[in-house]
Design a protein around this motif. Structure first.
Motif, mmCIF file in Angstrom:
data_model
loop_
_atom_site.group_PDB
_atom_site.id
_atom_site.type_symbol
_atom_site.label_atom_id
_atom_site.label_comp_id
_atom_site.label_asym_id
_atom_site.label_seq_id
_atom_site.Cartn_x
_atom_site.Cartn_y
_atom_site.Cartn_z
ATOM 1 N N GLN A 99 -1.354 1.081 7.007
ATOM 2 C CA GLN A 99 -1.117 1.385 5.592
ATOM 3 C C GLN A 99 -2.327 0.987 4.741
ATOM 4 O O GLN A 99 -2.763 1.745 3.880
ATOM 5 C CB GLN A 99 0.136 0.653 5.106
ATOM 6 C CG GLN A 99 1.447 1.244 5.622
ATOM 7 C CD GLN A 99 2.653 0.424 5.220
ATOM 8 O OE1 GLN A 99 2.526 -0.749 4.818
ATOM 9 N NE2 GLN A 99 3.843 1.006 5.341
ATOM 10 N N GLN A 100 -2.874 -0.198 4.991
ATOM 11 C CA GLN A 100 -4.034 -0.647 4.227
ATOM 12 C C GLN A 100 -5.263 0.199 4.538
ATOM 13 O O GLN A 100 -6.072 0.500 3.653
ATOM 14 C CB GLN A 100 -4.319 -2.135 4.515
ATOM 15 C CG GLN A 100 -3.159 -3.073 4.271
ATOM 16 C CD GLN A 100 -2.549 -2.889 2.893
ATOM 17 O OE1 GLN A 100 -3.248 -2.891 1.883
ATOM 18 N NE2 GLN A 100 -1.228 -2.716 2.855
ATOM 19 N N LYS A 105 -5.006 3.383 2.668
ATOM 20 C CA LYS A 105 -5.308 3.162 1.253
ATOM 21 C C LYS A 105 -6.816 3.168 1.017
ATOM 22 O O LYS A 105 -7.318 3.800 0.081
ATOM 23 C CB LYS A 105 -4.720 1.829 0.784
ATOM 24 C CG LYS A 105 -3.229 1.844 0.522
ATOM 25 C CD LYS A 105 -2.789 0.510 -0.042
ATOM 26 C CE LYS A 105 -1.286 0.493 -0.306
ATOM 27 N NZ LYS A 105 -0.857 -0.817 -0.870
ATOM 28 N N ILE A 106 -7.543 2.450 1.867
ATOM 29 C CA ILE A 106 -9.012 2.398 1.726
ATOM 30 C C ILE A 106 -9.604 3.790 1.886
ATOM 31 O O ILE A 106 -10.518 4.194 1.158
ATOM 32 C CB ILE A 106 -9.610 1.417 2.757
ATOM 33 C CG1 ILE A 106 -9.145 -0.008 2.444
ATOM 34 C CG2 ILE A 106 -11.129 1.494 2.766
ATOM 35 C CD1 ILE A 106 -9.511 -1.024 3.507
ATOM 36 N N TYR A 156 -9.146 5.561 -1.321
ATOM 37 C CA TYR A 156 -10.089 5.126 -2.358
ATOM 38 C C TYR A 156 -11.409 5.890 -2.252
ATOM 39 O O TYR A 156 -12.011 6.272 -3.254
ATOM 40 C CB TYR A 156 -10.369 3.627 -2.248
ATOM 41 C CG TYR A 156 -9.157 2.719 -2.392
ATOM 42 C CD1 TYR A 156 -7.982 3.159 -2.983
ATOM 43 C CD2 TYR A 156 -9.196 1.400 -1.929
ATOM 44 C CE1 TYR A 156 -6.878 2.334 -3.105
ATOM 45 C CE2 TYR A 156 -8.104 0.559 -2.046
ATOM 46 C CZ TYR A 156 -6.941 1.032 -2.628
ATOM 47 O OH TYR A 156 -5.856 0.204 -2.751
ATOM 48 N N ASP A 159 -1.824 3.628 -5.989
ATOM 49 C CA ASP A 159 -0.451 3.146 -6.142
ATOM 50 C C ASP A 159 0.047 3.227 -7.573
ATOM 51 O O ASP A 159 0.731 2.312 -8.072
ATOM 52 C CB ASP A 159 -0.327 1.695 -5.643
ATOM 53 C CG ASP A 159 -0.687 1.581 -4.169
ATOM 54 O OD1 ASP A 159 -0.431 2.549 -3.430
ATOM 55 O OD2 ASP A 159 -1.239 0.541 -3.778
ATOM 56 N N LYS A 161 -8.615 -3.352 -6.628
ATOM 57 C CA LYS A 161 -7.811 -2.818 -5.528
ATOM 58 C C LYS A 161 -8.490 -2.966 -4.177
ATOM 59 O O LYS A 161 -7.861 -3.374 -3.187
ATOM 60 C CB LYS A 161 -7.484 -1.343 -5.804
ATOM 61 C CG LYS A 161 -6.447 -1.115 -6.884
ATOM 62 C CD LYS A 161 -5.058 -1.499 -6.384
ATOM 63 C CE LYS A 161 -3.996 -1.163 -7.424
ATOM 64 N NZ LYS A 161 -2.641 -1.483 -6.939
ATOM 65 N N LYS A 199 -8.514 -6.565 -2.709
ATOM 66 C CA LYS A 199 -7.166 -6.977 -2.315
ATOM 67 C C LYS A 199 -6.712 -6.258 -1.056
ATOM 68 O O LYS A 199 -6.089 -6.859 -0.168
ATOM 69 C CB LYS A 199 -6.185 -6.698 -3.455
ATOM 70 C CG LYS A 199 -6.348 -7.615 -4.663
ATOM 71 C CD LYS A 199 -5.310 -7.285 -5.725
ATOM 72 C CE LYS A 199 -5.429 -8.225 -6.923
ATOM 73 N NZ LYS A 199 -4.430 -7.895 -7.974
ATOM 74 N N THR A 200 -7.006 -4.975 -0.987
ATOM 75 C CA THR A 200 -6.595 -4.195 0.190
ATOM 76 C C THR A 200 -7.334 -4.661 1.438
ATOM 77 O O THR A 200 -6.748 -4.747 2.527
ATOM 78 C CB THR A 200 -6.848 -2.698 -0.055
ATOM 79 O OG1 THR A 200 -6.192 -2.297 -1.263
ATOM 80 C CG2 THR A 200 -6.302 -1.847 1.085
ATOM 81 N N SER A 222 -5.712 -7.831 2.632
ATOM 82 C CA SER A 222 -4.456 -7.554 3.345
ATOM 83 C C SER A 222 -4.734 -6.986 4.728
ATOM 84 O O SER A 222 -4.050 -7.339 5.709
ATOM 85 C CB SER A 222 -3.614 -6.565 2.532
ATOM 86 O OG SER A 222 -3.255 -7.112 1.283
#
Length: 507
Positions: A158-159, A162-163, A166, A202, A213, A216-217, A220
């Motif tokens: 999931q992370q 997300k990257i 981005y 998000d 973001k 932080k990502t 995680s």
């Protein structure tokens, strides 16, 4: 006489330095022009004069102040694209997620994996109830670790996704800009850009939060990786999964019990493909050059979004300085590479203000003519006398005039004119008056004023005083009628045509 010549030579010299001409094209359809016929003032110096509206009427003034810097304004234009948008280059971090992981995540989301683990635990508990709790305790622990491994694997992917999202932001915003050179509804355009940002971040679209973001990502993702690494090592390090007792019976009837036999898990390590993907992705992300490129890529997308969000989608610029009678400008939109994306039709505006000098030549008519006398002898008289004939009342000439006038925007302009003519005997005539100048090109000029031309004036040196308009020669030895060439003022009118040529000056 010398003073007259010097005066007119000075006027002609000033005219030669300032003469210029232009042509005024018709306004193009769709352009809204200011109505200067209603004594509308020209735009102030250094003010915006030309307003271009891609989705409405263009506002083009009919005139601008002479020697002013003409500015233009373009509304509803993608000034981010026109001013240049360049997508930064970086190495794409792109790994295919193994199908094994995708299937495992899908099953985990649907609850299948959890159900299978619960069934396994239930079976073990049933066996434990049969006094095998110690033998299967380690197996329960291993199954719990496998369940945790799948949860952390899901979090890692999931992370990672997300990257990946981005990094796609900048490219999608650039594509949006490239598809819209002119923007009719800027609010809707900005809303569209915001929706793209929110889909990757998000639901956030506040720039300050967006910059937070990525760190932080990454944190995680790192935490998930370290947990996966620990669980992978623990799962595959537990080779002995329990003990068991076996009762053996030989052919001779002998029985032997073997207790505490270790049960060992053999074969390929569990979750190897999943862990190899996670490890490779983590290592690639944390390479120094890749990490810097990743930050640059993500931040470039956020900065571009900020630029779109703060844009007014209007361009201001200098069209040039109006230094002549007619100002023409060609406005084009170019990107950062110098490629022309859009060209506007030429814009032509007449200027007003400042004095101008130019020339014309033609026919000049002065209302004063030459003297004309004839001789005669009266009856019974021996003296010769002269009397006036029908004298010329007008003097015709071809000449040139220099016109000084205030630069205006109308086809009829008043001015002051001075000039000269050359007669057959090389005598000069001088003219000064007021003119009406018609049209800007192929100009026709009507002039009226005072002329100083040479005419034939009777020489009375050998004549007596006039008696009822008759003069008598003082001596019969000299009966020649003599005339002097003298300058005399007179009222004149002239019809002349423009002589100047159009000259253009590039800013």
């Amino acid at each position: 006489m010398k003073n007259y010549v010097l005066l007119f030579l000075m006027i002609l010299n000033a005219g030669l330095l300032a003469a210029q001409e232009g042509k005024m094209p018709k306004a193009e359809e769709g352009d809204k022009k200011c109505d200067c016929s209603k004594k509308e003032k020209c735009p102030k110096k250094d003010s915006t004069a030309i307003v271009l509206n891609p989705f409405g009427e263009n506002q083009i003034p009919k005139c601008v102040c002479y020697r002013s810097w003409v500015k233009y304004k373009i509304n509803n234009v993608n000034n981010i694209l026109v001013n240049g948008v360049s997508e930064s280059e970086s190495t794409n971090i792109d790994f295919e997620i193994p199908e094994l992981i995708t299937n495992a995540l899908k099953k985990a989301e649907e609850g299948e994996g959890k159900t299978q683990l619960e069934l396994t635990k239930k079976t073990i508990e049933e066996q434990a109830s049969k006094n095998y709790k110690e033998q299967y305790h380690s197996l329960l622990l291993k199954l719990k670790r496998e369940e945790d491994f799948l949860d952390y694997l899901k979090l890692f992917v999931q992370q990672y996704r997300k990257i990946e999202g981005y990094t796609q932001l900048e490219g999608q915003l650039v594509a949006l800009l490239n598809d819209n050179l002119f923007i009719e509804n800027s609010d809707a355009f900005k809303k569209h850009a915001e929706s793209i940002v929110q889909s990757h971040f998000d639901g956030d679209s506040i720039p300050l939060e967006l910059y937070k973001k990525l760190p932080k990502t990454l944190d995680s993702l790192d935490a998930a990786y370290f947990q996966l690494k620990k669980l992978y090592e623990e799962i595959n390090a537990m080779k002995e999964i329990g003990t068991m007792s076996v009762a053996l019976k030989f052919e001779n009837g002998e029985k032997r019990n073997i207790e505490n036999i270790s049960v060992v898990d053999v074969g390929q390590p569990k979750f190897k493909a999943e862990y190899d993907f996670v490890k490779k992705a983590y290592e690639e992300l944390h390479k120094k050059e890749n990490k810097q490129n990743l930050e640059n890529k993500v931040n470039a997308g956020i900065r571009l979004y900020q630029k779109i969000n703060n844009a007014c989608f209007t361009i201001y610029g200098d069209a040039g300085q109006a230094t002549g009678d007619i100002f023409t400008t060609k406005i084009a939109l170019k990107n950062a590479k110098g490629d022309t994306l859009h060209t506007y039709k030429p814009i032509t505006i007449r200027t007003r203000g400042g004095f101008k000098v130019n020339f014309s030549s033609g026919y000049l008519l002065s209302f004063k003519g030459n003297d004309s006398y004839s001789s005669f002898r009266a009856d019974g008289s021996s003296a010769t006398s002269i009397k006036a004939d029908n004298k010329d009342k007008m003097t015709h000439a071809l000449g040139a005039l220099c016109h000084v006038y205030f630069r205006g925007i109308h086809d009829l302009q008043p001015g002051i004119s001075a000039g000269l003519s050359v007669e057959d005997d090389a005598d000069l005539g001088f003219y000064l008056g007021l003119s009406a100048l018609f049209t800007e090109s192929n100009r026709l000029v009507f002039t009226a004023g005072v002329s100083m031309t040479k005419i034939d004036k009777l020489n009375t040196a050998n004549l007596s005083d006039a008696n009822n308009g008759i003069r008598t020669f003082l001596s019969e030895d000299n009966t020649n009628i003599n005339y002097d060439k003298v300058y005399r003022p007179a009222f004149f009118v002239g019809v002349t045509f423009n002589l100047s040529k159009a000259e253009s000056t590039k800013n």
